[in-house]
Motif scaffolding. Structure first.
Motif, short mmCIF file in Angstrom:
data_model
loop_
_atom_site.label_atom_id
_atom_site.label_comp_id
_atom_site.label_asym_id
_atom_site.label_seq_id
_atom_site.Cartn_x
_atom_site.Cartn_y
_atom_site.Cartn_z
N TRP A 45 0.82 -1.22 0.00
CA TRP A 45 0.00 0.00 0.00
C TRP A 45 0.84 1.26 0.00
CZ3 TRP A 45 -4.71 1.41 -1.25
CH2 TRP A 45 -5.64 0.38 -1.45
N ILE A 65 1.65 1.82 -3.50
CA ILE A 65 0.50 2.34 -4.24
C ILE A 65 0.36 3.84 -3.98
CG2 ILE A 65 -2.02 2.34 -4.34
CD1 ILE A 65 -1.80 -0.73 -3.75
N ASN A 94 -7.24 4.38 -8.78
CA ASN A 94 -8.12 3.21 -8.79
C ASN A 94 -7.35 1.90 -8.85
OD1 ASN A 94 -11.09 4.01 -8.87
ND2 ASN A 94 -10.16 5.43 -10.31
N LYS A 113 -9.29 8.87 1.07
CA LYS A 113 -9.93 8.83 2.38
C LYS A 113 -9.12 7.97 3.33
CE LYS A 113 -12.61 7.07 -0.91
NZ LYS A 113 -13.18 5.92 -1.51
N PHE A 129 -12.55 -5.85 -6.47
CA PHE A 129 -12.31 -4.41 -6.27
C PHE A 129 -13.54 -3.68 -5.74
CE2 PHE A 129 -11.74 0.01 -7.81
CZ PHE A 129 -10.60 0.29 -7.12
N HIS A 187 -7.72 -5.32 -8.05
CA HIS A 187 -8.45 -5.78 -9.24
C HIS A 187 -8.17 -7.26 -9.47
CE1 HIS A 187 -10.00 -1.92 -10.58
NE2 HIS A 187 -8.90 -1.42 -10.06
#
Lengths: 140, 344
Positions: A49, A52, A78, A140, B119, B131
């Motif tokens: 993470w 990411i 996304n 968030k 997802f 995903h």
């Protein structure tokens, strides 16, 4: 794995579920046992993470500097890669790469913008007006 | 549509929590149709689920694709085939048609398996929503405007609104589910003879995958391939990216769905059951070998975590991880070879 060695560490799953693991004791048979998590794999997930978030931040800066179009930012936001975004939009990888150039992006038709907006679950205006600032509402 | 619940002969079979989603779907659907003997390790073993593969050219979440299990869908396919159960599968182009068909099936009292993407799955925590499009759930019915869903990795039954379900059934990208729905048809009782045969077939198939494929990327040999790669990662990509690649291995090996130790403990449990059903004690030492392999994998995960977290990042640390990886590969190669020669 020994039954008493089954870790019960806190993890992101805690409020949702515990996971099934297979354990046994000496001389006994395998059985299912529930675990709340394991520090080691939580660390691995945590690191994934961090990467990411680093990618999202890099994309944001690139958009802010005007080097890339918002398509890159929302793709990273996304968690998508090219095959995934291709799947959602129906565009080829090289088209998407082209659409990431701000110059090309500005000339995109409403229809194509609409396809991206739908894939990212945002409005066309949001996509068009994104300038690399105020990303709090997305992270968030 | 009003309230509908598939009438299972025994309510407790509506939901069974398992380590891995595909095993869980096999277990619940077959039990629903009266095959009471089935459980997760049996489904996994008969479906020849144990595996190892390292595909350096394929990237998953920006790290090399490594898997400790067979390709999605194979466990279900092989397990049903070996037990003589026919499976009906259907994919859809339009979400409306997909929903109509689903409604029709649950109206008939038939619980169905659905392939979904993770997802947009609302009950998963955000940290786990990537995903990944080959997750499996069972839809059991419809109540108060929501579909009753049994997700094998969850502790309890859960539910999805029609829109949410459509969203996950029509996730896009690699392995896109395209609304795929599947359920067993024409189930006959499975005789003990048939079960024995199925178990032998599963073992045989696993040993083939693990020792006979002429590629260094597939089977027990691939552990050694990974080890060779790990030795180079630090020089080639640096500590951070090297650590990220290791994080990928740890996640594929230990994350939810594996039962721990890269599915090795589930396989060991299967061999234990196989020994009992086949009345063959020779399988017990093999079960112990795979327990050992799983334990070694977990010990290696601890080593990798130290690198990932930046506590130990020397080349020597990468080498130690690689060393352990080769050792595990050698152990599995020898064990599978012996298992292949064993007359069952």
């Amino acid at each position: 794995m020994k039954k008493d060695k089954l870790p019960q560490d806190p993890s992101a799953l805690n409020k949702v579920t515990r996971e099934v693991c297979y354990v046994k004791d000496d001389g006994s048979k395998y059985e299912q046992s529930l675990s709340t998590g394991w520090k080691v794999k939580a660390d691995a997930l945590d690191e994934a993470w961090k990467e990411i978030n680093r990618r999202i931040e890099d994309a944001r800066i690139a958009v802010e500097k005007g080097e890339k179009s918002p398509v890159l930012f929302f793709m990273e936001l996304n968690l998508m890669d090219f095959p995934t975004l291709s799947g959602y939009t129906g565009f080829w990888k090289f088209s998407i790469k082209r659409h990431m150039k701000p110059k090309v992006f500005r000339k995109l038709s409403e229809k194509k913008l609409g396809i991206y907006a739908k894939a990212f679950k945002i409005s066309i205006d949001e996509l068009k007006s994104f300038d690399g600032k105020n990303i709090d509402k997305y992270t968030k | 549509m009003e309230k509908i619940l598939t009438n299972t002969p025994n309510n407790k079979y509506q939901h069974i929590q398992t380590a891995h989603c595909e095993n869980g779907v096999v277990t619940v659907l077959l039990r629903h149709h009266g095959l009471d003997f089935i459980n997760e390790p049996l489904a996994f073993g008969i479906g020849a689920g144990i595996f190892y593969v390292h595909l350096p050219f394929l990237k998953v979440n920006n790290a090399p694709a490594i898997a400790f299990r067979i390709m999605p869908g194979f466990i279900f396919r092989d397990a049903c085939k070996a037990l003589g159960v026919k499976v009906k599968r259907k994919k859809f182009r339009s979400p409306e048609a997909a929903r109509l068909f689903l409604d029709q099936k649950i109206n008939e009292g038939q619980p169905v398996g659905c392939q979904v993407g993770v997802f947009n799955l609302p009950y998963f925590p955000r940290e786990y929503r990537f995903h990944f499009n080959a997750h499996n759930i069972i839809v059991h019915g419809f109540e108060n405007g929501r579909y009753i869903v049994s997700d094998p990795i969850m502790e309890d039954l859960t539910s999805l609104s029609p829109e949410e379900l459509e969203d996950v059934r029509f996730a896009r990208g690699p392995l896109a589910p395209k609304g795929q729905i599947y359920f067993p048809i024409n189930i006959k009782q499975v005789s003990e003879e048939q079960l024995k045969k199925a178990i032998k077939k599963g073992i045989r198939k696993s040993t083939w995958w693990m020792t006979q494929v002429p590629s260094q990327l597939i089977g027990a040999r691939a552990f050694n391939y990974t080890a060779k790669k790990i030795r180079k990662w630090r020089d080639k990509f640096g500590e951070r990216k090297g650590g990220l690649y290791l994080a990928q291995i740890v996640r594929m090996q230990e994350e939810i769905g594996t039962g721990g130790g890269g599915f090795r403990f589930i396989f060991a449990a299967f061999l234990e059951q196989a020994a009992e059903i086949l009345g063959n004690d020779k399988l017990i030492p093999f079960s112990e070998e795979f327990t050992k392999s799983g334990d070694l994998l977990r010990a290696n995960a601890v080593r990798m975590a130290a690198i990932i977290k930046g506590r130990k990042t020397q080349q020597q640390n990468f080498n130690e991880v690689a060393e352990a990886m080769s050792e595990i590969g050698e152990l599995e190669f020898q064990t599978f070879k012996k298992l292949r020669k064993l007359s069952l």
